[in-house]
Design a protein around this motif. Sequence first.
Motif, PDB file in Angstrom:
ATOM      1  N   ASP A  96       8.928-102.850  -7.225  1.00 19.64           N
ATOM      2  CA  ASP A  96      10.313-102.977  -8.236  1.00 19.64           C
ATOM      3  C   ASP A  96      10.504-101.466  -8.004  1.00 19.64           C
ATOM      4  O   ASP A  96      11.158-100.802  -9.097  1.00 19.64           O
ATOM      5  CB  ASP A  96       9.781-103.465  -9.298  1.00 19.64           C
ATOM      6  CG  ASP A  96       8.594-103.478 -10.511  1.00 19.64           C
ATOM      7  OD1 ASP A  96       7.504-103.070  -9.303  1.00 19.64           O
ATOM      8  OD2 ASP A  96       8.465-103.715 -11.255  1.00 19.64           O
ATOM      9  N   ALA A  97       9.610-100.601  -8.847  1.00 19.64           N
ATOM     10  CA  ALA A  97       9.934 -98.780  -8.796  1.00 19.64           C
ATOM     11  C   ALA A  97      10.241 -98.039  -8.306  1.00 19.64           C
ATOM     12  O   ALA A  97      11.177 -97.456  -8.522  1.00 19.64           O
ATOM     13  CB  ALA A  97       7.718 -98.116  -8.952  1.00 19.64           C
ATOM     14  N   GLU A  98       9.922 -98.726  -7.033  1.00 21.84           N
ATOM     15  CA  GLU A  98      10.641 -97.738  -5.810  1.00 21.84           C
ATOM     16  C   GLU A  98      12.597 -98.356  -5.428  1.00 21.84           C
ATOM     17  O   GLU A  98      13.279 -97.282  -6.007  1.00 21.84           O
ATOM     18  CB  GLU A  98      10.833 -98.447  -4.496  1.00 21.84           C
ATOM     19  CG  GLU A  98      11.478 -97.542  -3.104  1.00 21.84           C
ATOM     20  CD  GLU A  98      11.273 -96.267  -3.127  1.00 21.84           C
ATOM     21  OE1 GLU A  98      11.543 -95.291  -2.534  1.00 21.84           O
ATOM     22  OE2 GLU A  98       9.747 -95.832  -4.057  1.00 21.84           O
TER      23      GLU A  98
ATOM     24  N   HIS B 190      14.123 -98.576  -8.925  1.00 21.54           N
ATOM     25  CA  HIS B 190      14.154 -98.056 -10.340  1.00 21.54           C
ATOM     26  C   HIS B 190      14.594 -96.426  -9.449  1.00 21.54           C
ATOM     27  O   HIS B 190      15.131 -95.696  -9.893  1.00 21.54           O
ATOM     28  CB  HIS B 190      13.245 -98.109 -11.306  1.00 21.54           C
ATOM     29  CG  HIS B 190      13.028 -98.619 -11.846  1.00 21.54           C
ATOM     30  ND1 HIS B 190      14.191 -99.994 -12.424  1.00 21.54           N
ATOM     31  CD2 HIS B 190      12.281 -99.733 -11.909  1.00 21.54           C
ATOM     32  CE1 HIS B 190      13.539-101.105 -12.959  1.00 21.54           C
ATOM     33  NE2 HIS B 190      13.210-101.027 -12.806  1.00 21.54           N
ATOM     34  N   LYS B 191      13.678 -96.338  -8.754  1.00 24.37           N
ATOM     35  CA  LYS B 191      13.328 -94.445  -7.887  1.00 24.37           C
ATOM     36  C   LYS B 191      14.658 -94.377  -7.364  1.00 24.37           C
ATOM     37  O   LYS B 191      15.457 -92.872  -7.681  1.00 24.37           O
ATOM     38  CB  LYS B 191      12.337 -94.558  -7.500  1.00 24.37           C
ATOM     39  CG  LYS B 191      12.262 -92.683  -6.270  1.00 24.37           C
ATOM     40  CD  LYS B 191      11.270 -93.113  -5.533  1.00 24.37           C
ATOM     41  CE  LYS B 191      11.272 -91.194  -5.009  1.00 24.37           C
ATOM     42  NZ  LYS B 191       9.852 -91.502  -4.204  1.00 24.37           N
ATOM     43  N   VAL B 192      15.211 -95.799  -6.122  1.00 22.39           N
ATOM     44  CA  VAL B 192      16.676 -95.368  -5.851  1.00 22.39           C
ATOM     45  C   VAL B 192      18.073 -95.384  -6.861  1.00 22.39           C
ATOM     46  O   VAL B 192      18.265 -94.306  -6.170  1.00 22.39           O
ATOM     47  CB  VAL B 192      16.394 -96.282  -4.381  1.00 22.39           C
ATOM     48  CG1 VAL B 192      18.360 -96.554  -4.381  1.00 22.39           C
ATOM     49  CG2 VAL B 192      15.669 -96.549  -3.989  1.00 22.39           C
TER      50      VAL B 192
ATOM     51  N   ASP C 121      18.069 -94.022  -9.714  1.00 19.13           N
ATOM     52  CA  ASP C 121      18.267 -93.065 -10.707  1.00 19.13           C
ATOM     53  C   ASP C 121      18.956 -91.837  -9.639  1.00 19.13           C
ATOM     54  O   ASP C 121      19.176 -90.975 -10.203  1.00 19.13           O
ATOM     55  CB  ASP C 121      17.292 -92.657 -10.836  1.00 19.13           C
ATOM     56  CG  ASP C 121      16.431 -93.580 -11.871  1.00 19.13           C
ATOM     57  OD1 ASP C 121      17.051 -93.651 -12.850  1.00 19.13           O
ATOM     58  OD2 ASP C 121      15.607 -93.328 -12.386  1.00 19.13           O
ATOM     59  N   HIS C 122      18.226 -92.189  -7.964  1.00 16.61           N
ATOM     60  CA  HIS C 122      18.935 -91.263  -7.127  1.00 16.61           C
ATOM     61  C   HIS C 122      20.702 -91.343  -7.003  1.00 16.61           C
ATOM     62  O   HIS C 122      21.073 -90.494  -6.505  1.00 16.61           O
ATOM     63  CB  HIS C 122      18.205 -90.992  -5.579  1.00 16.61           C
ATOM     64  CG  HIS C 122      18.941 -90.512  -4.535  1.00 16.61           C
ATOM     65  ND1 HIS C 122      18.361 -88.798  -4.432  1.00 16.61           N
ATOM     66  CD2 HIS C 122      19.876 -90.200  -3.894  1.00 16.61           C
ATOM     67  CE1 HIS C 122      18.422 -88.650  -3.425  1.00 16.61           C
ATOM     68  NE2 HIS C 122      19.860 -89.741  -3.070  1.00 16.61           N
TER      69      HIS C 122
ATOM     70  N   VAL D 103      17.843 -91.555   1.293  1.00 17.44           N
ATOM     71  CA  VAL D 103      16.961 -92.277   0.761  1.00 17.44           C
ATOM     72  C   VAL D 103      15.435 -92.440   1.405  1.00 17.44           C
ATOM     73  O   VAL D 103      15.988 -93.490   1.844  1.00 17.44           O
ATOM     74  CB  VAL D 103      17.348 -93.559  -0.878  1.00 17.44           C
ATOM     75  CG1 VAL D 103      18.144 -92.662  -1.483  1.00 17.44           C
ATOM     76  CG2 VAL D 103      17.310 -93.835   0.027  1.00 17.44           C
ATOM     77  N   GLY D 104      13.943 -91.679   1.506  1.00 14.45           N
ATOM     78  CA  GLY D 104      13.140 -91.963   1.930  1.00 14.45           C
ATOM     79  C   GLY D 104      13.234 -91.821   3.409  1.00 14.45           C
ATOM     80  O   GLY D 104      12.756 -92.730   4.015  1.00 14.45           O
TER      81      GLY D 104
ATOM     82  N   GLU E 131      10.039 -91.735   4.963  1.00 19.49           N
ATOM     83  CA  GLU E 131       9.005 -93.318   4.585  1.00 19.49           C
ATOM     84  C   GLU E 131       8.609 -93.903   5.606  1.00 19.49           C
ATOM     85  O   GLU E 131       9.469 -94.048   6.918  1.00 19.49           O
ATOM     86  CB  GLU E 131       9.275 -93.841   3.732  1.00 19.49           C
ATOM     87  CG  GLU E 131       9.423 -93.699   2.007  1.00 19.49           C
ATOM     88  CD  GLU E 131      10.842 -94.282   1.161  1.00 19.49           C
ATOM     89  OE1 GLU E 131      10.624 -93.875   0.140  1.00 19.49           O
ATOM     90  OE2 GLU E 131      10.853 -94.840   1.645  1.00 19.49           O
TER      91      GLU E 131
ATOM     92  N   SER F 119      12.573 -97.231   0.999  1.00 18.94           N
ATOM     93  CA  SER F 119      13.421 -97.375  -0.064  1.00 18.94           C
ATOM     94  C   SER F 119      15.015 -97.830   0.739  1.00 18.94           C
ATOM     95  O   SER F 119      15.546 -98.644   0.271  1.00 18.94           O
ATOM     96  CB  SER F 119      14.246 -95.788   0.561  1.00 18.94           C
ATOM     97  OG  SER F 119      13.299 -94.369  -0.233  1.00 18.94           O
TER      98      SER F 119
END
Length: 397
Positions: free
Chosen positions: A124-126, A128-130, A132-133, A145-146, A149, A162
């Motif tokens: 779930d941290a990913e 939030h990161k996406v 925000d992006h 995004v990513g 990866e 991502s």
Amino acid sequence: MRPILDNRTARHLFLDRHLLLRPSTGSGRGDDLQGVLNDLGFVQVDSVNTLARAHDLILWSRRGRYRPKALSRLVSHDRSAFEHWTHDASVIPMRFYPMWRLKFARDEARMRQRWPAWQGEGWDAEVHKVLDHVAAHGPASSLDVGGDEPKGSSGWWEWHPSKTALEFLWRSGKLAICHRSDFRKYYDLAERVIPADVLSTHHEDAEIIDWAMMAALERLGFATSGELAAFFAIVTPAEAKDWCAAALAAGRVIAVDVEMADGSRRRSVTTEAILAQAQNLPEPANRVRLLSPFDPALRDRNRAYRLFGFHFRIEIFVPEAQRTYGYYVFPVMQGDRVIGRLDVKRDGRTLAVRAFWPEPGVMMGKGRVAGLSAELDRVRHLAGADDVVFAPDWVRP
């Protein structure tokens, strides 16, 4: 005693509700195309493009003047339609968006329950990161995004983290598809895509369930509770069964026995108004019609077999040596009957007809061959082809 809907009338009613009974008219763009989308309820989006993409062929089958840019405009410019999930990825009328909030919530709950096992802790941290992006930089595709990866071995389709996060945010309603470029999806915040008046509209769950069931019945003409639940895939089978029982008790719907192609009967629900309309439908147009394998009239393979006697599956994932037909074949309908399946592919500027398998009892006389040839000549304009070429042995046993 329950009324009986004979098979011929049932086919006519079903095809009329799917805009396939009468001759197609209209521009296939703007308000006319919006009306087609409203009447169908949604159109499935698919990436396979051997002749034309599924959504384009579905709409072309109803409006011969339709061209792909018209649907793209409804989604990306007019904002009168949006992309999301029914039984599969689909384009849906924007006015239905408030009803999808229940689907967003249920999809998110399912994903949150299952994803820790699929994606591991911290997935779930990913998300939030996406999110925000996208909020900071605007519309993004999976390449934005990513892109560097590594792909996972347990995520959806082995997507990179991502990409999986983008899909989660879209399925849960946080993001919306704002446009496509070369069929690649671009996502933005829902509040920057969905019109404000639509976004601010909310309904209670019970209202959404009632709408989804009645809207599905209007578009199918008759159905079992399971078929109604599966139409938009918002309502659970249990909720659908309860709704049908309550609607029958209140007289909002009636029970009807629908005759299947084999003479058996299947109990369904309909309304008095729909049943009355079924008795006054015109005869079907005799045009030979080329349909998408994902056409809404045939996408429920079991129902297509029961109602039309047509057993259909796509053999993309079947080893070539085990295929009965081609890799990706198209159902062909004439009148109220499926007459066969066609293996045709765009090859440069040519439509190459490799094989046609008539259904049992269908004779390919000169008139029917001419009708199929005329349909292929029509569809070549959608496919961007200049001519149609038939293989020497194209009519198969």
